[in-house]
Design a protein around this motif. Structure first.
Motif, short mmCIF file in Angstrom:
data_model
loop_
_atom_site.label_atom_id
_atom_site.label_comp_id
_atom_site.label_asym_id
_atom_site.label_seq_id
_atom_site.Cartn_x
_atom_site.Cartn_y
_atom_site.Cartn_z
N PHE A 261 1.06 -1.15 -0.04
CA PHE A 261 0.08 -0.18 -0.10
C PHE A 261 0.99 1.31 -0.22
CE2 PHE A 261 0.05 1.36 4.32
CZ PHE A 261 0.56 0.33 5.40
N PHE A 262 0.11 2.50 -0.30
CA PHE A 262 1.05 3.63 -0.72
C PHE A 262 0.60 4.86 0.24
CE2 PHE A 262 0.49 1.09 -4.32
CZ PHE A 262 1.62 0.81 -4.72
N ILE A 263 1.48 5.56 0.71
CA ILE A 263 1.39 6.74 1.55
C ILE A 263 1.92 7.94 0.46
CG2 ILE A 263 2.34 8.42 3.43
CD1 ILE A 263 0.90 5.44 4.06
N ILE A 264 1.04 8.68 0.15
CA ILE A 264 1.00 9.34 -0.72
C ILE A 264 1.76 10.93 -0.28
CG2 ILE A 264 0.13 10.90 -2.85
CD1 ILE A 264 -2.25 9.15 -2.81
N ARG A 265 3.17 11.21 -0.93
CA ARG A 265 3.68 12.55 -0.48
C ARG A 265 3.40 13.62 -1.29
NH1 ARG A 265 9.81 10.94 -1.06
NH2 ARG A 265 9.99 12.97 -0.05
N SER A 266 3.15 13.37 -2.61
CA SER A 266 2.85 14.57 -3.60
C SER A 266 2.16 13.86 -4.80
CB SER A 266 3.85 15.33 -3.83
OG SER A 266 4.84 14.64 -4.55
N GLY A 267 1.51 14.60 -5.36
CA GLY A 267 0.97 14.11 -6.86
C GLY A 267 -0.57 13.72 -6.63
N LEU A 268 -1.11 13.02 -7.77
CA LEU A 268 -2.51 12.60 -7.78
C LEU A 268 -2.70 11.24 -8.47
CD1 LEU A 268 -5.11 14.14 -7.63
CD2 LEU A 268 -5.02 14.43 -10.14
N ILE A 269 -3.62 10.45 -7.77
CA ILE A 269 -3.57 9.08 -8.26
C ILE A 269 -5.23 8.96 -8.33
CG2 ILE A 269 -3.63 6.60 -7.28
CD1 ILE A 269 -0.81 7.43 -5.65
N GLY A 270 -5.50 8.30 -9.54
CA GLY A 270 -6.92 8.01 -9.75
C GLY A 270 -7.24 6.44 -9.33
N ILE A 271 -8.44 6.48 -8.71
CA ILE A 271 -8.96 5.19 -8.47
C ILE A 271 -9.79 4.63 -9.55
CG2 ILE A 271 -10.28 3.70 -6.71
CD1 ILE A 271 -7.45 4.74 -5.83
N GLN B 185 -12.72 8.28 -7.66
CA GLN B 185 -12.14 8.92 -6.93
C GLN B 185 -10.52 9.41 -7.09
OE1 GLN B 185 -12.67 7.46 -2.74
NE2 GLN B 185 -13.45 9.22 -2.31
N THR B 186 -10.13 10.36 -6.55
CA THR B 186 -8.82 10.76 -6.83
C THR B 186 -8.25 10.88 -5.22
OG1 THR B 186 -9.37 13.01 -7.12
CG2 THR B 186 -8.73 11.66 -9.12
N MET B 187 -7.03 10.57 -5.30
CA MET B 187 -6.12 10.57 -3.89
C MET B 187 -4.84 11.50 -4.14
SD MET B 187 -7.71 8.34 -1.85
CE MET B 187 -9.28 8.56 -2.37
N THR B 188 -4.69 12.26 -3.19
CA THR B 188 -3.65 13.33 -3.36
C THR B 188 -2.75 13.19 -1.87
OG1 THR B 188 -2.87 15.56 -3.63
CG2 THR B 188 -4.95 15.31 -2.62
N ALA B 189 -1.99 13.92 -1.86
CA ALA B 189 -0.95 14.04 -0.52
C ALA B 189 -1.84 13.99 0.69
CB ALA B 189 -0.03 15.28 -0.72
N GLY B 190 -1.40 13.14 1.70
CA GLY B 190 -2.00 13.21 2.94
C GLY B 190 -2.91 11.82 2.97
N GLN C 137 -7.78 18.89 2.22
CA GLN C 137 -6.28 19.09 1.46
C GLN C 137 -5.91 20.35 1.61
OE1 GLN C 137 -4.86 16.26 0.64
NE2 GLN C 137 -6.73 14.97 0.87
N LEU C 138 -6.99 21.43 1.73
CA LEU C 138 -6.55 22.86 1.68
C LEU C 138 -5.71 23.40 2.81
CD1 LEU C 138 -9.97 24.30 1.06
CD2 LEU C 138 -8.19 23.72 -0.68
N SER C 139 -4.88 24.43 2.54
CA SER C 139 -4.18 25.00 3.46
C SER C 139 -4.57 26.43 3.82
CB SER C 139 -2.73 25.14 3.08
OG SER C 139 -1.93 24.07 2.69
N PHE C 140 -4.97 26.44 5.14
CA PHE C 140 -5.25 27.94 5.60
C PHE C 140 -5.22 27.79 7.16
CE2 PHE C 140 -9.17 25.02 5.18
CZ PHE C 140 -9.37 24.76 6.47
N GLU C 141 -5.19 29.29 7.72
CA GLU C 141 -5.15 29.28 9.26
C GLU C 141 -6.41 29.34 9.82
OE1 GLU C 141 -2.93 32.30 12.16
OE2 GLU C 141 -2.14 31.88 10.24
#
Lengths: 156, 382, 278
Positions: A52-62, A75-80, C196-200
């Protein structure tokens, strides 16, 4: 520039926020950095799910592939985000395609290795499972909202 | 200064008002009820008539007393003369499709109206409408836009002469004392009449405006004595004590604001027919629908405004469905609006305690009982 | 007797010539109306657009100021009145009266982070806000925009969206529920993007417009991230008929939407939004 260790990367990731440091150290031992260019698959529907993957940056499509339309993104997955939880439950196979939509940096974690470790150390297994439960619940809530057709309801 | 007059002087007063160019509107017996209609002379008033009112019950009977205003809340209110049940907002016409619009007003306000025998509750209701329609002479609450006012209402209201009358007895569905709108009438009138029958038939009459002063100067009487004024105090106290209903208004708006999920609404809905009688008999209800239509040629369009009710489904229309589908939600809207959210919107209660909604509800739902039930048990927490 | 002087000014519509018409999606059209005299309308406010003999619909302004010579409205063709209006072409007229209602809190947002969340046609009332923010970038900190649509086909203002996406001084996200081939943006509901957004949080103003259910989830998502409910603004919708608070149709508990709104702080709505059939 000092290159960050895998455990540093995991500690920064919101998914691991609730996990004790010693578990993260251990889990980091099962991880490696990886980069996927746009179009590359991280997992394919039906394939064994051992990672499995921990996303650091970028965009992944499911995605799922339809013969007439091609890949349909649900759905798309992104950093975090975390991509891939099929490694936890039998039959340990990918249910959807996961494809990089742009250059994507991830930490790939060996699920097979973690599965065994979790059986041995149920306490760690439980902590990890709680983190996944939170992720899955959030994703499930988002999917339910998608089913509501949120925006089509204006001025019906 | 109060003037003491013989009751017969009232006929002269009506004549003076009529001669000043006013259309007289006041209580008169019609179809077995006290209606508010055009009157022209003293004999049109319901002399010697009183009423019995209870849940779902209204009945007139004659009484020995020759009083002209010996009844409680009339079956009708004065609302329809300031805000007609239907009125045309405009006519619009165009000669060619897509061509320019020509518009003209659909309603004329050219007559001067005099309301005769306005009870304390109904006078308070006019004050409530003044605020709602942006015509409050002394706005307490800064309006969102002070320039916005209902022009047709405002024009009728400006020309209005009000002859108010204090009640010498309260009906069994009355609770103006609870709502602080009566029985004493303190302001908002041109003339105020208090009627007495105690061997003699006489009236105390007070002016509340310059116009009232002028009218008063036409009447033959003598300045009220201390005794006369005391007699009035006693009469009002008697009326206050004879209120058939009461409502505890302490913290009522706040308590009702917390009652939206109460199971009591469902219980009321079991009885409520959603017939809208309460809203149509209420002197403060003001909701209207706006209807647009064309004639058969499609060249002339009309916009009509007509009384609406929160018991009608269509009032809460939103994107192809109604927001308030259930009777429970509609009754809740009605009651909480009157007694709670009206304060938020207009700075006062929307209920003046006239009791008409109790009398005219065909299944006998009583707003005072329901409000008390809804707030029972929440007292301690407030 | 003719002439509109005799009609109560609150009710008399004025006719404005259509200078331009843009099809935004299959059933959404924007109309640019020529103004002969100044028309003081601000972001968040709306006009009542009239269809001859059919009725009126409340429609927010959907572009500008500063274009004082043009008034823009964006309308979705969904009923007999909007069908009538959407069928009109440049050169013809649209009658309307207004403006009504309150405005988006552009002033109180000064100096802080701003997040705009729009769903579907809800982007229309938000566009003037985005334009105003972009015109005064230096007066705000970080500006984020999230707009959601069922599919890319239902995303309106495509040219603006492309321009906003390309800007580096705007954190712009368009997200759809269903993505056909070729869509390269986000897929998922707006709430997923909010995470995902950045804000304070303590210095953020949120403005959201869309279907009530979307605004509810959006507001809660920001509360979860620590934004005070007083700093989250929603544009509410009910059955507005008179637009001036006299007809009683748009009552919403203690609020009269046309008079007190349509823009409300979430703190004034939160308890009400959970009451059924209010």
């Amino acid at each position: 520039m000092i290159k960050k260790s895998i455990s540093d990367l995991l500690k920064e990731h919101p998914f691991f926020a609730s996990l004790p440091a010693n578990y993260i150290e251990f889990i980091a031992g099962c991880g490696r950095n990886a980069v996927y260019e746009a179009g590359a698959y991280l997992g394919r529907e039906g394939d064994p799910a051992d990672v499995f993957f921990i996303i650091r940056s970028g965009l992944i499509g499911i995605e799922s592939y339809a013969p007439d339309e091609g890949p349909i993104t649900v759905q798309t997955m992104t950093a975090g985000n975390v991509v891939g939880w099929s490694w936890i439950v039998p039959p340990y196979r990918w249910q959807f395609d996961a494809r990089a939509l742009e250059t994507t940096r991830v930490v790939a974690l060996d699920g097979k290795c973690l599965r065994a470790k979790c059986e041995e150390e149920p306490l760690m297994g439980y902590q990890l499972m709680k983190a996944f439960a939170a992720e899955i619940t959030g994703r499930f809530r988002a999917n339910r909202l998608q089913l509501l057709d949120l925006y089509g309801r204006a001025q019906k | 200064m109060s003037l003491r007059i013989e009751a017969a002087q009232l006929g002269h007063l009506l004549e003076v008002i009529r001669n000043a160019g006013y259309d007289l509107l006041g209580p008169t017996v019609r179809d077995g009820a006290i209606a508010i209609d055009r009157i022209s002379q003293l004999s049109d008033l319901p002399q010697g008539i009183t009423d019995e009112q209870e849940k779902g019950l209204y009945r007139l009977r004659t009484q020995a007393s020759p009083s002209y205003f010996g009844f409680s809340a009339p079956a009708q209110t004065f609302r329809r003369f300031l805000q007609p049940p239907t009125q045309t907002i405009f006519w619009a016409s165009r000669d060619t499709p897509g061509g320019p619009l020509r518009m003209r007003s659909g309603s004329n306000v050219d007559s001067k109206l005099a309301f005769i025998g306005v009870k304390a509750c109904d006078l308070a209701a006019i004050g409530v409408h003044d605020v709602v329609f942006g015509c409050d002479p002394n706005p307490q609450r800064p309006a969102a836009d002070p320039l916005i006012k209902d022009q047709l209402y405002g024009m009728r209201r400006e020309n209005l002469l009000i002859i108010a009358t204090e009640c010498g007895q309260a009906g069994s569905t009355c609770f103006c004392a609870s709502m602080n709108t009566g029985p004493e009438i303190e302001a908002g009138y041109d003339l105020r009449i208090t009627e007495f029958v105690d061997g003699e038939h006489w009236m105390l009459i007070d002016a509340g405006s310059e116009q009232g002063d002028t009218l008063l100067s036409h009447l033959a009487g003598r300045p009220a004595s201390e005794d006369d004024l005391t007699t009035r105090e006693q009469l009002l106290e008697r009326t206050r004590r004879s209120m058939g209903r009461s409502l505890d208004t302490r913290n009522l708006p706040q308590q009702l604001a917390r009652s939206f999920d109460s199971p009591a609404w469902e219980d009321i809905a079991e009885r409520c027919l959603s017939c809208a009688n309460c809203t149509l008999s209420c002197p403060t209800c003001f909701c209207t629908d706006i209807e647009d239509a064309t004639d058969i040629t499609g060249r002339t369009a009309i916009r009509t405004q007509r009384w609406d009710s929160c018991f009608n489904k269509e009032i809460s229309w939103l994107h192809g469905g109604q927001v308030r589908k259930s009777t429970a939600s509609r009754y809740r809207q009605w009651l909480t609006h009157k007694l709670s959210t009206w304060h938020d919107q207009f700075g006062s209660s929307g209920c003046v305690g006239c009791g008409r909604c109790i009398t005219w509800c065909p299944v006998g739902i009583d707003i005072t009982e329901e409000a008390a039930r809804l707030t029972a048990g929440t007292e301690a927490s407030s | 007797m003719t002439g509109r002087d005799s009609v109560d000014g609150l009710w008399a519509p004025q006719a404005l010539r259509i200078a331009n018409k843009v099809q935004e999606s299959t059933d959404v059209f924007s109309f640019e109306l020529e103004l002969e005299q100044s028309f003081d309308i601000r972001p968040g406010q709306f006009n009542m657009l009239y269809a001859f003999g059919k009725g009126e619909v409340p429609i927010s302004m959907s572009a500008g100021p500063p274009t004082t010579t043009r008034l823009v409205h964006t309308i979705r063709n969904v009923g007999k009145i909007t069908t009538d209006i959407c069928a009109r072409e440049p050169g013809e007229e649209i009658e309307l009266r207004g403006p009504f209602g309150n405005t988006w809190p552009l002033e109180s947002a000064l100096g802080g982070d701003v997040v705009i969340v729009a769903g579907g046609i809800g982007l229309a009332p938000m566009r003037p806000v985005i334009q105003a923010l972009l015109a005064n970038l230096e007066q705000y900190r970080r500006i984020s925009v999230v707009c959601g649509a069922r599919s890319p086909y239902e995303l309106i203002f495509r040219e603006d969206v492309e321009e906003w996406s390309a800007r580096r001084d705007l954190d712009f996200h368009a997200t759809v529920d269903i993505a056909p081939r070729g869509w390269t943006g986000t897929v998922g509901v707006v709430t997923s993007v909010i995470e995902q957004l950045s804000f304070e949080p303590q210095r953020t103003t949120v403005m959201t417009c869309g279907p009530e259910i979307m605004m509810r989830f959006t507001a809660d998502a920001f509360c979860d991230r620590g934004v005070p409910a007083e700093s989250i603004f929603l544009s509410m919708e009910r059955n507005m008929k008179c637009a001036v608070g006299f007809c009683g149709h748009c009552m919403y508990g203690p609020h009269i939407i046309c008079r007190d709104g349509p823009v409300f702080r979430y703190s004034r709505l939160r308890d009400l939004l959970h009451i059924r059939e209010l």
